[in-house]
Design a protein around this motif. Sequence first.
Motif, mmCIF file in Angstrom:
data_model
loop_
_atom_site.group_PDB
_atom_site.id
_atom_site.type_symbol
_atom_site.label_atom_id
_atom_site.label_comp_id
_atom_site.label_asym_id
_atom_site.label_seq_id
_atom_site.Cartn_x
_atom_site.Cartn_y
_atom_site.Cartn_z
ATOM 1 N N ILE A 41 -41.132 -11.453 37.654
ATOM 2 C CA ILE A 41 -41.298 -12.216 36.414
ATOM 3 C C ILE A 41 -39.959 -12.662 35.860
ATOM 4 O O ILE A 41 -39.769 -13.847 35.536
ATOM 5 N N PHE A 42 -38.994 -11.734 35.781
ATOM 6 C CA PHE A 42 -37.761 -12.074 35.071
ATOM 7 C C PHE A 42 -36.742 -12.784 35.946
ATOM 8 O O PHE A 42 -35.925 -13.554 35.430
ATOM 9 N N LEU A 43 -36.778 -12.582 37.265
ATOM 10 C CA LEU A 43 -35.939 -13.404 38.135
ATOM 11 C C LEU A 43 -36.433 -14.849 38.127
ATOM 12 O O LEU A 43 -35.638 -15.791 38.120
ATOM 13 N N THR A 44 -37.751 -15.009 38.124
ATOM 14 C CA THR A 44 -38.323 -16.357 38.025
ATOM 15 C C THR A 44 -37.947 -16.993 36.690
ATOM 16 O O THR A 44 -37.566 -18.171 36.632
ATOM 17 N N LEU A 45 -38.060 -16.219 35.614
ATOM 18 C CA LEU A 45 -37.696 -16.713 34.287
ATOM 19 C C LEU A 45 -36.234 -17.129 34.235
ATOM 20 O O LEU A 45 -35.903 -18.193 33.695
ATOM 21 N N PHE A 46 -35.351 -16.312 34.808
ATOM 22 C CA PHE A 46 -33.929 -16.632 34.804
ATOM 23 C C PHE A 46 -33.658 -17.946 35.546
ATOM 24 O O PHE A 46 -32.915 -18.803 35.059
ATOM 25 N N GLY A 47 -34.261 -18.101 36.733
ATOM 26 C CA GLY A 47 -34.069 -19.332 37.484
ATOM 27 C C GLY A 47 -34.577 -20.543 36.730
ATOM 28 O O GLY A 47 -33.930 -21.599 36.700
ATOM 29 N N LEU A 48 -35.745 -20.403 36.088
ATOM 30 C CA LEU A 48 -36.324 -21.504 35.331
ATOM 31 C C LEU A 48 -35.446 -21.886 34.147
ATOM 32 O O LEU A 48 -35.195 -23.076 33.901
ATOM 33 N N VAL A 49 -34.963 -20.881 33.420
ATOM 34 C CA VAL A 49 -34.111 -21.145 32.255
ATOM 35 C C VAL A 49 -32.810 -21.821 32.683
ATOM 36 O O VAL A 49 -32.346 -22.770 32.038
ATOM 37 N N CYS A 50 -32.209 -21.354 33.771
ATOM 38 C CA CYS A 50 -30.969 -21.970 34.260
ATOM 39 C C CYS A 50 -31.209 -23.420 34.673
ATOM 40 O O CYS A 50 -30.383 -24.302 34.389
ATOM 41 N N TYR A 51 -32.321 -23.682 35.334
ATOM 42 C CA TYR A 51 -32.642 -25.048 35.756
ATOM 43 C C TYR A 51 -32.804 -25.965 34.541
ATOM 44 O O TYR A 51 -32.291 -27.083 34.516
ATOM 45 N N ILE A 52 -33.523 -25.473 33.529
ATOM 46 C CA ILE A 52 -33.726 -26.267 32.313
ATOM 47 C C ILE A 52 -32.396 -26.505 31.607
ATOM 48 O O ILE A 52 -32.113 -27.609 31.133
ATOM 49 N N ALA A 53 -31.552 -25.458 31.556
ATOM 50 C CA ALA A 53 -30.259 -25.575 30.876
ATOM 51 C C ALA A 53 -29.378 -26.635 31.526
ATOM 52 O O ALA A 53 -28.616 -27.333 30.853
ATOM 53 N N MET A 54 -29.490 -26.775 32.843
ATOM 54 C CA MET A 54 -28.693 -27.773 33.547
ATOM 55 C C MET A 54 -29.143 -29.196 33.225
ATOM 56 O O MET A 54 -28.415 -30.154 33.496
ATOM 57 N N HIS A 55 -30.332 -29.319 32.660
ATOM 58 C CA HIS A 55 -30.847 -30.638 32.315
ATOM 59 C C HIS A 55 -30.781 -30.881 30.798
ATOM 60 O O HIS A 55 -31.625 -31.570 30.226
ATOM 61 N N ARG A 56 -29.798 -30.234 30.180
ATOM 62 C CA ARG A 56 -29.423 -30.529 28.794
ATOM 63 C C ARG A 56 -30.437 -30.072 27.752
ATOM 64 O O ARG A 56 -30.390 -30.533 26.621
#
Length: 228
Positions: A41-56
Amino acid sequence: MIAIKFDINYKKNGKIKWEDWFCWLICLLYKIQTMSFNGIIFLTLFGLVCYIAMHRVDLGKIFTPQNAVIISVFLVLGVSIFDIHNVFSEILVFLGKGTTLGARTIIWNHTIPALFSAPLWGYGHINTGSFQTIVGLNPVWDVQGNHAHNLLMELWFSNGIIGLILYISIVSICAKWMKKKWCNNTYKLLGYGVTTYILMGFIDGYPNMAVSYTLLSLLFCVGVQAEM
């Protein structure tokens, strides 16, 4: 470690490269193979948050270490006092965790009274099997119950309320200083790493892992640089 790798390579290359995502995927697949739902759950969450953060998209006001601590406290209280996990009992049973969150609630019910028996200073560093003896479990049969399985409880058990407050203060100071450079995605990744680590600590707390202190040290250095 994934957060640190993301941070270093983003600072160097201006983006998270495919090999960084590959390392993240390997970690995620390992958690899937071991059926560690907390890690999944939280590794997936971390990857998702990082991806979103890269898109401003700015998640800085929500996905922070301070909020992670608050959420963790409310989750522990909700599970221990109000049994809120029973609302999801059917899902938990389907996932094979049962209504005890993989025996976590049993361990917590034994641990909480022990916390108040040594509230200020805790029990310090203890030998294998001593945790079960102190909280009233069996070192022979309850082999997996060799620690509190919760980051905040583990800190309190080992270091007392004083140590717990000190730890939370360190996290808060580092997170506050990091915000001085929050506009840079490089530093956001470090903050997201700490936040994910704390959230994962709801069910699996390992406060003695060296990498978590490396991550906090990097945040602290970011804050120092921002002051200069």
